[in-house]
Design an enzyme around this catalytic site. Structure first.
Site, short mmCIF file in Angstrom:
data_model
loop_
_atom_site.label_atom_id
_atom_site.label_comp_id
_atom_site.label_asym_id
_atom_site.label_seq_id
_atom_site.Cartn_x
_atom_site.Cartn_y
_atom_site.Cartn_z
N GLY A 148 0.83 -1.20 0.00
CA GLY A 148 0.00 0.00 0.00
C GLY A 148 0.85 1.25 0.00
CB CYS A 149 0.11 4.70 -1.06
SG CYS A 149 -1.53 4.89 -0.31
CE1 TYR A 150 -1.28 8.22 4.03
CE2 TYR A 150 -3.17 6.79 3.76
CZ TYR A 150 -2.66 8.05 3.84
OH TYR A 150 -3.46 9.15 3.74
#
Lengths: 340, 340, 340, 340
Positions: A148-150
């Protein structure tokens, strides 16, 4: 040129994959699927691509997928879970960009995603696609779960510090901020321009579905279970994530020790930039870089680490291409060492 | 109508004072000063005010100041320190919007502001102008030091929790985000539109001059010395501050106890809004409100408090007018209970 | 305080009416209706208004309307046409902010709006609410059709020039640019933040429904039929319209003659500002002003006129309140001479 | 790989040249000059380029220039005039991105640029670098004057129409809108983020220095002298120009005739896209495309043409690279057929 499929090509991560793939030296997009836009061309949905990528959008079809050498699944979570096993049946290697194959413990899905996993048997087979931590396994994987991005913005700066024991594994506070593209392409009220511009807010405090992914990754680095506090925020800009992370350290740790730890882990990494200046999202925009800097707060014995990525590149499509490069035995940086 | 002077009327806080004062029921701007723009009209510098406020801008003059009933000093810190004693000599009450009279300990100025205070004898006389904590003293003050924007956004949500002992006074982490107007009106490279839009960054980590002001205010609430970690960030928007604050609590505290604490302190406060939803900067834009909400993270025993203000209103000019109202015996909300 | 109803209070023009009315000296919002949000409070839909306007949203009801002294209809065109006759039956004066009562010729509705008018008999009774051209009729009207945003920005600068014969009534080219709030509150793909920011485009060339309204107004000023070329554009900002208008003049006209014409018409108008500098949308933002400037291009014998308004204020809610003031015999500028 | 110099590398056009050149298949940046930043690295000034381009910035030096195969001059106008003759003395071909060699008539410089040309003898030798009109001459040129951003956006759609006599050469009205990067990198008050965002304005009406360049180019296409009305505007976005152009046509011209004219000129042009939909700046952002569409307004016998380019790419650095490709005998689209 190898042929690549993008299943779910019209969301923002699908679009970004096409953007990167049309510049890639060794592969080219060959087959793009979309449920909603089948029958149109990719460049009808994204007119910027007229002349650059005019491939038709088609309903997913196994024969067409089997023409390809590699498959990206850029589907919403919940949907990807159902589709990916079929994609794997083509025999082609797959990078899945959703959250559906990232968590090893199937019991976490009902808690954080709100649904039971319908194919938990694939969770063990899926390799978590953070090349800086997991490169060798990725090379041999048939299914890579793209981070995921985070979680990317958080694990890259923290993994070395936790692995080296420089920071404590307790009391980790992550205050993260993302551009609006992270919310996807669907028009909804909070992202309507007049509501969204000139506005800043926190959301999903204590409940964001990236929390277990972050904890799983950091636990692996630290060699022990841990919990984090994670607060995401929405920034009125399109691209970029900046994470400000507060870590406990021992009172007498020297700044140089922290530099050494980072350098040891990352000096030969092509997409990590260790900085003295503080990162800014514009400095990674359209790139696959993760910029990292830190400050020691001696008054509080806290180490403050700041990282920045482009959520659509290193936080999604760029990292997916990096994984593809590894899986196909191509140079890891192919297609990625220039601005998007 | 009482007559008001704004010394330093052309910065963003001066401009915002004029914006509020022209709508005020009991006072009106009478005398505006500017070193750089003397000889022009206020509406030459801010053409939006043509027809609304066409007062001339003049070099500061004591006789002209003495015509007024009240004086706002909206000067840069470092400059205000030198000017305010002269303003007080007019016999008029003064609200100073700079940082120069906020810290009681003169020894903090060299450390955090980089200069010796040239009039430390005024620091004791100055009353810190946070009405929600200090209302009675403000009423009798001749010199009020108007709080900084970040300190306002931080003290309002934390003072009740610390005073009631609901949160611990240790290990307070403040992650704050501000719009660009906080950097002032002077054009500089980081605020040039093409650099500033689509960018997000942290700045002055561990070194922002608002840290000692925050610590002084929170120490008063907690009844003991304390230290905070404070990280400011720049958001690509004009107005607004959002502070995300991480506090330690005892494991068994109930959510209702926190609600009770806030309600007890703030139920009759006209400018505090306690919310179940999370605050957003757009919801306070152009208002004198401070919106506050919280979430309990039971996994980590952390209390996460979020507050939002308009940095130019409750964080500067609005609070200054609120202080003026108290000092002049006017209704506290005069001029402030409608959007700007 | 007189009581005012806003029928359709949750769109952007309804919201802006509430914003202005809560600051008005003589009236206050009393009754707010909404089909979609009935049962909630206005401040649930617009949380910025918590404490400022917490009126309930209700389904429209004739008895409740009859409690009020004045009614604003802030409904979509097509809907307003059906509702306004009922509102008038309450006996209260009505300002309608839609396009449904602006055109005197019912035959224009099918052509430009795509539907037959269901109550053409009201078109004659409706008074076109541009106070600068039509003040006396507005004072006596029971139904005022509030002008469109673009037509306001176009008619105000052109009416004097055409009436005085300073500009020719042929070959008028209007290139107009609007902020995104003009597209309304409904979230749709083109106004999704990541699509809308950093984008500029023209739309509805030759076909915008404001064309016949502009032509009707300019024809009245010129005393003859005329046609215009009108091209609207979308600017990535929330508020504001800027119109750049190209007019033919006789070769030998003097600049001073144009100034005289404008001054003669507008010197005592409270909401028209004639400028030497070029207008900017920020200079009228949140105000009821229309700023006007011009340049003579002697090389081409063209007069270029530039006007700016806030599309939600002088282009909608502010002008509606100005009309209400006239209809109720209140001071025309009540509630409008300060920034919103 | 051929070696390229960029003289004046730290302005926005210099930066964009580097962005394109590091992705170019046949050339690479070798020597970057800067007066203000000499001694620093390019990536110190633009931290986004850390790892992508860390070349040093040096004061211009003839020996170093002579190491290169090609020179771009990306200097302010007025400065370029003085420097370019020296650059040509190296014997290397030069593309100059300023306005200093675009006008054939030296008498226009005092009128429109405010200074006498100090090297008028080079004006004849300089080839105007619009490849779509001037390809063969560019191939043989030693000095190419790269077109201005507005002139590119205007000439590309108009040249075919005027050359074919489809539109009249009189009464051409050009209403153009540009993003803020067009104003350059220097921080100044009108481009300060809080002033510039949420603002739209016209500027330099009747007096923009691109007017004679537009008229020179269109006259060549039309085969006769002509004058245009040209009004530039500033859009609160970073990149992009959209031009809305109003042309007179004969009453009976058919839409198909206009399509045929455009197709005949542009069907084999790699960087022109003729569209049925209206252009949007986002659709050309980061590309070297010029998008063109038109609408016939039969009510007024006007042809309305809309074009869009990225002002930094087709309007500056991209077109400069296209010219370099032609001058060096490389494929014209090298380095340019993917997004920036």
């Amino acid at each position: 040129m190898l042929k690549v499929a993008v299943v779910g090509a019209t969301g923002y991560t699908g679009r970004e994959l096409v953007e990167i793939l049309i510049r890639h030296q060794y592969v080219r997009p060959h087959y793009l699927t979309s449920e909603s836009y089948a029958g149109q061309k990719f460049s009808d949905v994204y007119p910027r691509f007229r002349g650059l990528c005019d491939l038709p959008l088609e309903k997913p079809d196994n024969d067409r997928l089997a023409e390809c050498d590699f498959i990206f699944a850029a589907l919403p979570h919940g949907t990807s879970m159902k589709m990916v096993p079929g994609l794997l049946n083509t025999g082609r290697p797959v990078v899945d960009l959703s959250g559906d194959f990232r968590l090893q413990d199937p019991g976490l899905y009902p808690v954080w995603y709100g649904y039971e996993h319908c194919h938990p048997e694939y969770l063990k087979q899926a390799v978590y696609g953070l090349p800086e931590s997991n490169r060798e396994k990725i090379k041999d994987a048939r299914l890579v779960a793209n981070p995921g991005c985070y979680p990317t913005a958080v694990q890259l700066p923290l993994a070395p510090l936790l692995a080296a024991g420089v920071a404590e594994a307790e009391d980790i506070i992550i205050d993260a901020k993302s551009g609006v593209s992270g919310a996807g392409r669907a028009a909804r009220q909070p992202y309507h321009f007049p509501e969204c511009t000139e506005n800043f807010k926190a959301y999903k405090i204590t409940g964001h579905q990236h929390i277990p992914e972050i904890e799983q990754g950091l636990a692996a680095a630290a060699g022990r279970q841990l919990k984090v506090v994670f607060t995401p925020h929405l920034v009125p800009m399109v691209r970029g994530i900046l994470a400000t992370i507060y870590l406990k350290i021992k009172a007498r740790i020297a700044e140089e020790k922290i530099w050494d730890t980072f350098r040891e882990y990352y000096d030969s990494e092509p997409f990590i930039r260790l900085l003295e200046d503080l990162p800014e999202t514009k400095h990674v925009s359209g790139t696959n870089y993760c910029d990292i800097a830190f400050r020691l707060d001696k008054r509080s014995c806290r180490l403050i680490v700041v990282s920045a990525i482009d959520n659509l590149v290193k936080g999604a499509a760029g990292q997916a291409v990096q994984n593809m490069n590894l899986m196909l035995g191509l140079p890891e940086t192919a297609g990625l060492l220039q601005g998007v």
